[in-house]
Each structure stands twice: as structure tokens, then as C-alpha cells.
Design an enzyme around this catalytic site. Structure first.
Site, PDB file in Angstrom:
ATOM      1  N   ARG A   1       6.601  -8.436   1.165  1.00 52.29           N
ATOM      2  CA  ARG A   1       7.522  -7.996   2.223  1.00 52.29           C
ATOM      3  C   ARG A   1       8.180  -9.202   2.893  1.00 52.29           C
ATOM      4  O   ARG A   1       9.368  -9.187   3.214  1.00 52.29           O
ATOM      5  CB  ARG A   1       6.760  -7.154   3.258  1.00 52.29           C
ATOM      6  CG  ARG A   1       7.664  -6.550   4.315  1.00 52.29           C
ATOM      7  CD  ARG A   1       6.878  -5.735   5.314  1.00 52.29           C
ATOM      8  NE  ARG A   1       6.351  -4.521   4.726  1.00 52.29           N
ATOM      9  CZ  ARG A   1       5.280  -3.865   5.194  1.00 52.29           C
ATOM     10  NH1 ARG A   1       4.622  -4.337   6.236  1.00 52.29           N
ATOM     11  NH2 ARG A   1       4.879  -2.767   4.615  1.00 52.29           N
TER      12      ARG A   1
ATOM     13  N   LYS B   1       0.836  -1.214   0.000  1.00 46.16           N
ATOM     14  CA  LYS B   1       0.000   0.000   0.000  1.00 46.16           C
ATOM     15  C   LYS B   1       0.873   1.267   0.000  1.00 46.16           C
ATOM     16  O   LYS B   1       0.635   2.184  -0.786  1.00 46.16           O
ATOM     17  CB  LYS B   1      -0.957  -0.014   1.202  1.00 46.16           C
ATOM     18  CG  LYS B   1      -1.957  -1.180   1.120  1.00 46.16           C
ATOM     19  CD  LYS B   1      -3.051  -1.095   2.164  1.00 46.16           C
ATOM     20  CE  LYS B   1      -2.629  -1.571   3.523  1.00 46.16           C
ATOM     21  NZ  LYS B   1      -2.395  -3.022   3.630  1.00 46.16           N
ATOM     22  N   THR B   2       1.901   1.281   0.853  1.00 44.15           N
ATOM     23  CA  THR B   2       2.792   2.457   0.908  1.00 44.15           C
ATOM     24  C   THR B   2       3.566   2.576  -0.403  1.00 44.15           C
ATOM     25  O   THR B   2       3.713   3.671  -0.954  1.00 44.15           O
ATOM     26  CB  THR B   2       3.791   2.312   2.078  1.00 44.15           C
ATOM     27  OG1 THR B   2       3.054   1.975   3.246  1.00 44.15           O
ATOM     28  CG2 THR B   2       4.563   3.582   2.303  1.00 44.15           C
TER      29      THR B   2
ATOM     30  N   THR C   1      -5.902  -1.718   7.087  1.00 49.25           N
ATOM     31  CA  THR C   1      -6.040  -3.170   7.136  1.00 49.25           C
ATOM     32  C   THR C   1      -7.457  -3.517   7.616  1.00 49.25           C
ATOM     33  O   THR C   1      -7.841  -4.669   7.623  1.00 49.25           O
ATOM     34  CB  THR C   1      -5.030  -3.767   8.143  1.00 49.25           C
ATOM     35  OG1 THR C   1      -5.111  -2.997   9.348  1.00 49.25           O
ATOM     36  CG2 THR C   1      -3.624  -3.706   7.603  1.00 49.25           C
TER      37      THR C   1
ATOM     38  N   ASP D   1      -1.717   6.397   6.388  1.00 51.09           N
ATOM     39  CA  ASP D   1      -1.731   4.982   6.734  1.00 51.09           C
ATOM     40  C   ASP D   1      -2.667   4.794   7.937  1.00 51.09           C
ATOM     41  O   ASP D   1      -2.888   5.743   8.696  1.00 51.09           O
ATOM     42  CB  ASP D   1      -0.299   4.554   7.095  1.00 51.09           C
ATOM     43  CG  ASP D   1      -0.106   3.055   6.967  1.00 51.09           C
ATOM     44  OD1 ASP D   1      -1.023   2.378   6.475  1.00 51.09           O
ATOM     45  OD2 ASP D   1       0.964   2.570   7.356  1.00 51.09           O
TER      46      ASP D   1
END
Ligand code: ADE
Length: 343
Positions: A222, A68-69, A162, A113
């Protein structure tokens, strides 16, 4: 500490300043996976550019670690603008948001975020900013109260969460593009790993060894990139830098990661339900107390993967192991198999 866990999809402290960032794609053409989203974004970016307007506000929701980032940075790069990153909890007061908004240049990206944790009072400020690029500030109080309007530059808000269910309906409805990020297919993770290994200067590792890492990465880039670094270290020290499937097996088993991508914490959670609570159903609080773990950690970082893998069922009466989990652990399947249990 749970946040230091290798298989956690959250960013580990060392990755924030460290090379983690060099593996992130910076342009949309480099982005692997999430094809539907990438297509929607490409169109929205191009349309905005054609009209010389900022792109529509975007809400990205889905599990942590899926990019997302990264996407916020990719979008800003494509628009030739800058990202201003903050988070819901960091914007405690309306004035925090005013300060952030007035710093934006035209067409910049404001990335928030954990937007579900934006305080209600701040949310009120953000509506006119999103709709009319205007901030309404009330000065003075009582009889003398008056509202002053401050203009801000046209910008794109990218909200990430989330927990999309916790977002208020008015906030959600102000996003032009809402998209759920899904876990990555193994073949996309494989392509990501091949790309990352090149960036990390590894000598073209065999594809089957990268596939092995992909299969243990819980659908999360990640985690894939983190495991790749552990494998690279292991190969450098134990195998003169040469990666093979055997080297991957050894490196990951040293880290306690099994062939399904489960680590000690996952196994301890499943073992607790299997052995202490006969496979369930059992309340999460009881499992957490037995394991001496925090309820939130289990709910946010352990259970999502086990639910997705089909090892865990959430029933009205509590958590239960599935047959697949019982088979994997080599224990007896819980005897209760009653439809009335399920929500
Ligand atoms: N590295 C991490 N995520 C990635 C992605 N989606 N595409 C390419 N490289 C990545």
C-alpha cells in the site's frame, strides 16, 4: 492528522474511493508475494470446489497494508462468489450479525476486518454460524425465553486482524486456515511497482528507479503504490513524465522520506528519545507527551516499523534506541546495555 500520513500503512481517506482499487489484484494468479499463503489458499479453494462446499474459514493476521482485504476479494472471485465486508466494531449487537448472515448467498465470503474488536456478545452468535451455518436467537426473556434457530447459507468467514493476540481462543480455533502475513521482500515490491506502473499508464519506468521506491516502502504494497503515485505526479510536472532514479530521489525527498523509508514522524520520535531522554530507556507515555502525540498512534503506526528495522528496543524500563539508530542519527549510543533490561 496521523491517518493522513503518507507513510502510514493504513488506508488514507482519498484511497477508499480513488484509484487505489485499480491496482489491487483480482485473481490469485496476479497476486505477487506471500507465496506460502497463496499456495495454501489455492489448495483450500480447489478442494472446496471439488467438494462443492465453501472454502474453510480463514484468519489472516499481520500488519496493516499487506493485502488482507485484497485477499478476501481475490478468494471470492476465485470461488465465483461475492464479498460482504464489515468490521468488528461495526457489528455492535448480535442482531447486526444476524442481518448480515441472513443476506449471504451460498459460498459467499463474509469479510470481518478488525475481528479482534468483535464484541463478546456477537462472538457467541458467530460460533454456531461458523460451525453449522445456524444462528441461535433467543426471543422473549425469563420464563418465556426460547431459542429459535435460523439457518443461513454455507459461507466462508475471512477474519482479518493486526492483533492476533487479542482474539479469544474459542474464536481462533474455529478457523480452518490461520496465516500470518509478512512484510514483503523488496523484489516482490519491485514486481508490484512494475505492474502498478503499467496499470497507471506510466511509460515503462526504469527498474532501478522502481527499486528505489521499493526500498523505501517499509515492506508494504500500500505504501509502495502510494509513493509511486507521488513519483508519477512529480515526474509529470517536473520531468515531462520521465521517471529516473534522480526523479524518485527528488520526489521522495520533497515528501520528507529518507533512504530507509522514514518520515518526519519517525525521525521526530527517534530524535525525542535521543535528545530529550538521552537514548532511553523511557516510557512511551513520556515520549508521547513530549511530542504532543497520541500514545496509540505511536504504538500502532510508528513503533512497528522502527522495531522491525532494529532501531528501537522495548525493554522492561521503557523504550530505548539501539546502536543502529544512534549511528543513523549521529548521536551517542545509550550507555545502558544491560541484559536485565530486556523482557
Ligand atoms: N498491488 C498491491 N498488492 C499487490 C500484490 N500483492 N500483488 C499484486 N499487486 C498488488
Amino acid at each position: 492528522m496521523a491517518t493522513e500520513r503518507l507513510m502510514s500503512p493504513d488506508t488514507l481517506p482519498a484511497e477508499i474511493e480513488q484509484a487505489g482499487n485499480v491496482l489491487r489484484p483480482t485473481r490469485i494468479g496476479e497476486y505477487i508475494g506471500q507465496r506460502e499463503l497463496i499456495e495454501r489458499l489455492s489448495i483450500a479453494i480447489e478442494a472446496g470446489q471439488k467438494r462443492a462446499e465453501p472454502m474453510e474459514h480463514v484468519l489472516l493476521h499481520g500488519p496493516p497494508g499487506l493485502g488482507k482485504t485484497t485477499l478476501a476479494h481475490v478468494i471470492a472471485n476465485e470461488m465465483g462468489s461475492k464479498v460482504h465486508a464489515t468490521s468488528g466494531p461495526a457489528l455492535a449487537r448480535g442482531t447486526d450479525l444476524v442481518a448480515t448472515l441472513t443476506r449471504l448467498e451460498a459460498n459467499d465470503v463474509l469479510f470481518i476486518d478488525e475481528i479482534h474488536r468483535l464484541p463478546v456478545a456477537v462472538e457467541e452468535f458467530i460460533y454456531p454460524a461458523m460451525e453449522d451455518f445456524r444462528i441461535d436467537v433467543t426471543i422473549d426473556s425469563g420464563l418465556h425465553a426460547q431459542t429459535v434457530q435460523i439457518k443461513c447459507k454455507p459461507f466462508t468467514l475471512i477474519g482479518a486482524t493486526t492483533r492476533a493476540g487479542l482474539l479469544s481462543a474459542p474464536l481462533r480455533s474455529r478457523f480452518g486456515l490461520v496465516h500470518h502475513l509478512r512484510y514483503y521482500e523488496d523484489e516482490d515490491l519491485l514486481r508490484i511497482l512494475m505492474r502498478s506502473s503499467g496499470i497507471l499508464g506510466m511509460e515503462s519506468p526504469p527498474e532501478d528507479s522502481m527499486s528505489l521506491i521499493a526500498g523505501r516502502s517499509r515492506g508494504t504494497p500500500r505504501i509502495a503504490n502510494r509513493l509511486l503515485r507521488r513519483v508519477r505526479d512529480y515526474a509529470d510536472v517536473k520531468a515531462a513524465g520521465r521517471v529516473s532514479t534522480a526523479v524518485v530521489e527528488q520526489a521522495l525527498s520533497l515528501e520528507g522520506i529518507d533512504e530507509l523509508g522514514m518520515d518526519e514522524l519517525d525521525r521526530s520520535y527517534l530524535d525525542t528519545i535521543a535528545e530529550i531522554y538521552s537514548g532511553g530507556p523511557v516510557g512511551l507515555e513520556a515520549v508521547a507527551a513530549t511530542m504532543n502525540q497520541d500514545v496509540g498512534t505511536l504504538e500502532d503506526v510508528v513503533e512497528p516499523f522502527l522495531l522491525q528495522t532494529g532501531f528501537l528496543a522495548r525493554t522492561k524500563r521503557g523504550r530505548m534506541l539501539t546502536k543502529a539508530a544512534a549511528d543513523h542519527l549521529g548521536v551517542k549510543t545509550p550507555s545502558i546495555n544491560d541484559d536485565a533490561l530486556f523482557e
